[in-house]
Structure formats: structure tokens, C-alpha cells
Design a protein around this motif. Structure first.
Motif, PDB file in Angstrom:
ATOM      1  N   ASP A  16      48.372  55.673   3.861  1.00  0.00           N
ATOM      2  CA  ASP A  16      48.070  56.950   4.502  1.00  0.00           C
ATOM      3  C   ASP A  16      47.783  56.852   6.003  1.00  0.00           C
ATOM      4  OD1 ASP A  16      45.622  55.735   4.219  1.00  0.00           O
ATOM      5  OD2 ASP A  16      44.701  57.338   3.056  1.00  0.00           O
ATOM      6  N   ASP A  17      47.735  55.655   6.549  1.00  0.00           N
ATOM      7  CA  ASP A  17      47.531  55.484   7.990  1.00  0.00           C
ATOM      8  C   ASP A  17      48.897  55.265   8.643  1.00  0.00           C
ATOM      9  OD1 ASP A  17      47.246  54.262  10.570  1.00  0.00           O
ATOM     10  OD2 ASP A  17      45.180  53.753  10.067  1.00  0.00           O
ATOM     11  N   PRO A  18      49.375  56.258   9.443  1.00  0.00           N
ATOM     12  CA  PRO A  18      50.729  56.154  10.007  1.00  0.00           C
ATOM     13  C   PRO A  18      50.937  54.923  10.883  1.00  0.00           C
ATOM     14  CG  PRO A  18      49.761  58.327  10.461  1.00  0.00           C
ATOM     15  CD  PRO A  18      48.690  57.497   9.823  1.00  0.00           C
ATOM     16  N   ASP A  19      49.903  54.485  11.605  1.00  0.00           N
ATOM     17  CA  ASP A  19      50.050  53.310  12.469  1.00  0.00           C
ATOM     18  C   ASP A  19      50.267  52.048  11.636  1.00  0.00           C
ATOM     19  OD1 ASP A  19      49.743  54.841  14.770  1.00  0.00           O
ATOM     20  OD2 ASP A  19      47.567  54.543  14.820  1.00  0.00           O
ATOM     21  N   ILE A  20      49.492  51.906  10.572  1.00  0.00           N
ATOM     22  CA  ILE A  20      49.644  50.743   9.691  1.00  0.00           C
ATOM     23  C   ILE A  20      50.998  50.804   8.985  1.00  0.00           C
ATOM     24  CG2 ILE A  20      48.750  49.609   7.610  1.00  0.00           C
ATOM     25  CD1 ILE A  20      45.930  50.453   8.521  1.00  0.00           C
ATOM     26  N   ALA A  21      51.363  52.007   8.509  1.00  0.00           N
ATOM     27  CA  ALA A  21      52.658  52.172   7.822  1.00  0.00           C
ATOM     28  C   ALA A  21      53.806  51.781   8.745  1.00  0.00           C
ATOM     29  CB  ALA A  21      52.819  53.612   7.334  1.00  0.00           C
ATOM     30  N   ASP A  22      53.756  52.217  10.012  1.00  0.00           N
ATOM     31  CA  ASP A  22      54.822  51.885  10.967  1.00  0.00           C
ATOM     32  C   ASP A  22      54.887  50.389  11.215  1.00  0.00           C
ATOM     33  OD1 ASP A  22      55.509  54.546  11.175  1.00  0.00           O
ATOM     34  OD2 ASP A  22      54.573  54.847  13.135  1.00  0.00           O
ATOM     35  N   MET A  23      53.734  49.770  11.393  1.00  0.00           N
ATOM     36  CA  MET A  23      53.689  48.332  11.678  1.00  0.00           C
ATOM     37  C   MET A  23      54.283  47.537  10.504  1.00  0.00           C
ATOM     38  SD  MET A  23      50.321  45.967  12.373  1.00  0.00           S
ATOM     39  CE  MET A  23      49.728  46.259  10.715  1.00  0.00           C
ATOM     40  N   ILE A  24      53.857  47.854   9.291  1.00  0.00           N
ATOM     41  CA  ILE A  24      54.355  47.145   8.112  1.00  0.00           C
ATOM     42  C   ILE A  24      55.844  47.418   7.914  1.00  0.00           C
ATOM     43  CG2 ILE A  24      54.190  46.971   5.593  1.00  0.00           C
ATOM     44  CD1 ILE A  24      51.161  47.505   5.903  1.00  0.00           C
ATOM     45  N   SER A  25      56.246  48.682   8.063  1.00  0.00           N
ATOM     46  CA  SER A  25      57.666  49.048   7.900  1.00  0.00           C
ATOM     47  C   SER A  25      58.553  48.285   8.867  1.00  0.00           C
ATOM     48  CB  SER A  25      57.874  50.549   8.125  1.00  0.00           C
ATOM     49  OG  SER A  25      57.250  51.289   7.126  1.00  0.00           O
ATOM     50  N   GLU A  26      58.157  48.275  10.141  1.00  0.00           N
ATOM     51  CA  GLU A  26      58.961  47.580  11.158  1.00  0.00           C
ATOM     52  C   GLU A  26      59.076  46.099  10.837  1.00  0.00           C
ATOM     53  OE1 GLU A  26      57.567  48.468  15.117  1.00  0.00           O
ATOM     54  OE2 GLU A  26      57.701  50.628  14.727  1.00  0.00           O
ATOM     55  N   GLN A  29      61.403  45.797   7.709  1.00  0.00           N
ATOM     56  CA  GLN A  29      62.785  46.152   8.053  1.00  0.00           C
ATOM     57  C   GLN A  29      63.423  45.068   8.922  1.00  0.00           C
ATOM     58  OE1 GLN A  29      62.338  50.050   9.735  1.00  0.00           O
ATOM     59  NE2 GLN A  29      61.881  50.963   7.754  1.00  0.00           N
ATOM     60  N   GLY A  30      62.628  44.470   9.780  1.00  0.00           N
ATOM     61  CA  GLY A  30      63.117  43.378  10.616  1.00  0.00           C
ATOM     62  C   GLY A  30      63.568  42.184   9.798  1.00  0.00           C
ATOM     63  N   GLU A  31      63.021  42.066   8.579  1.00  0.00           N
ATOM     64  CA  GLU A  31      63.397  40.980   7.668  1.00  0.00           C
ATOM     65  C   GLU A  31      64.531  41.388   6.736  1.00  0.00           C
ATOM     66  OE1 GLU A  31      61.993  37.729   7.388  1.00  0.00           O
ATOM     67  OE2 GLU A  31      61.271  38.306   9.370  1.00  0.00           O
ATOM     68  N   GLY A  32      64.997  42.643   6.867  1.00  0.00           N
ATOM     69  CA  GLY A  32      66.133  43.090   6.067  1.00  0.00           C
ATOM     70  C   GLY A  32      65.794  43.919   4.847  1.00  0.00           C
ATOM     71  N   TYR A  33      64.517  44.239   4.649  1.00  0.00           N
ATOM     72  CA  TYR A  33      64.139  45.067   3.510  1.00  0.00           C
ATOM     73  C   TYR A  33      64.305  46.541   3.863  1.00  0.00           C
ATOM     74  CZ  TYR A  33      61.938  40.803   1.785  1.00  0.00           C
ATOM     75  OH  TYR A  33      61.707  39.529   1.364  1.00  0.00           O
ATOM     76  N   THR A  34      64.516  47.355   2.850  1.00  0.00           N
ATOM     77  CA  THR A  34      64.505  48.805   2.982  1.00  0.00           C
ATOM     78  C   THR A  34      63.089  49.252   2.665  1.00  0.00           C
ATOM     79  OG1 THR A  34      66.732  48.886   2.114  1.00  0.00           O
ATOM     80  CG2 THR A  34      65.519  50.942   2.121  1.00  0.00           C
ATOM     81  N   VAL A  35      62.521  50.135   3.475  1.00  0.00           N
ATOM     82  CA  VAL A  35      61.149  50.576   3.234  1.00  0.00           C
ATOM     83  C   VAL A  35      61.104  52.095   3.126  1.00  0.00           C
ATOM     84  CG1 VAL A  35      58.769  50.567   4.092  1.00  0.00           C
ATOM     85  CG2 VAL A  35      60.259  48.592   4.530  1.00  0.00           C
ATOM     86  N   ALA A  36      60.553  52.579   2.034  1.00  0.00           N
ATOM     87  CA  ALA A  36      60.272  54.002   1.871  1.00  0.00           C
ATOM     88  C   ALA A  36      58.763  54.156   1.994  1.00  0.00           C
ATOM     89  CB  ALA A  36      60.751  54.494   0.512  1.00  0.00           C
ATOM     90  N   VAL A  37      58.326  55.039   2.883  1.00  0.00           N
ATOM     91  CA  VAL A  37      56.891  55.230   3.109  1.00  0.00           C
ATOM     92  C   VAL A  37      56.416  56.490   2.391  1.00  0.00           C
ATOM     93  CG1 VAL A  37      55.078  55.605   4.840  1.00  0.00           C
ATOM     94  CG2 VAL A  37      56.988  54.059   5.338  1.00  0.00           C
TER      95      VAL A  37
END
Length: 141
Positions: A16-26, A29-37
Motif C-alpha cells: 500500500d506504500d506507492p514509494d515502496i511498491a515502485d522501488m520493488i517493482s523497478e 522488472q530490471g531482473e526480467g520479472y513481470t510485476v502486478a501491483v
């Protein structure tokens, strides 16, 4: 070597924290995973009903209040994930949830955590993703 099927690379991130979600997603994704938040438990449950994921990372959603009820949302997500490995990422003291394995969680990751530790855990649970695909990112509704 063939591409890993998309579902094998797809990770649901319930945070629920957009900053944490963005950091983890990036990072993922940089490692090639697809991320749905999913920004709340209901969105995570809806996403789990819609498609398959290789892994679920879920926050403890502390805004549900203290006490026994605070685990209700993550337990619902864990049950909805079925056989999919589910990792609880929490800033709460892990001893508050010391029986996480008995409850069916694959692991617990205490916040704040190092992104390298997250990646090591993801690789251990589902393996490396392979090369990144720029169009793979989607937000869960």
C-alpha cells in the motif's frame, strides 16, 4: 535456451506504500520479472482470481489496525494464492508472526530489507526470470 513462460515470471506485489511498491517493482522488472501491483488486499485478491502468478509478495497492511485482525488480509491473500509461494514483507516484528511457515507462507522478509536480499529470496523460490521485457509491467486493478 527458451523463454520462461510469462506466468513463471509474474509476481504479484501487494503493497500500500506507492514509494515502496515502485522501488520493488523497478528492481524486479530490471531482473526480467513481470510485476502486478495491488495497492490493497481486495485488489490483490481480485488479481489472484484473474490470473496465475509465480510468486506473491504481500505487505502486512498495518492500516487494518493492531491485534489479531491485522493478519486477516494477508491470510486471505495467502489462501487465495493456493500453491503459489507467498512471502510476507512486514515492518512488524517477525516474532509477532513466528508461525508464518505453519500458516503456509514461504518466507517472511522484515522491512526495511535490502533489495539484494529480496532478489536472492525470489531467485530461491522461483528462479531467475531471464531477460527483461519492457511491456511486461501491469498494475492490478
Amino acid at each position: 535456451m527458451g523463454e520462461m513462460p510469462i506466468a513463471r515470471r509474474a509476481i504479484l506485489l501487494a503493497e500500500d506504500d506507492p514509494d515502496i511498491a515502485d522501488m520493488i517493482s523497478e528492481c524486479l522488472q530490471g531482473e526480467g520479472y513481470t510485476v502486478a501491483v495491488a495497492e490493497h488486499a481486495a485488489a490483490a485478491l481480485a488479481a489472484l482470481n484473474r490470473r496465475d502468478f509465480a510468486l506473491v509478495l504481500t505487505d502486512a497492511f498495518a492500516n487494518h489496525g493492531p491485534g489479531i485482525g491485522q493478519w486477516a488480509a494477508v491470510e486471505q491473500i495467502r489462501r487465495a494464492a493456493g500453491a503459489t509461494p507467498t512471502v510476507l514483507c512486514t515492518a512488524h516484528r517477525s516474532q509477532d508472526f513466528s508461525d508464518f511457515a505453519a500458516r503456509g507462507f514461504a518466507a517472511i522478509l522484515a522491512k526495511p530489507f535490502d533489495l539484494d536480499d529480496l532478489l536472492s529470496l525470489v531467485h530461491r523460490l522461483i528462479g531467475p526470470a531471464g531477460r527483461p521485457h519492457p511491456d511486461d509491467s501491469r498494475r492490478a486493478e
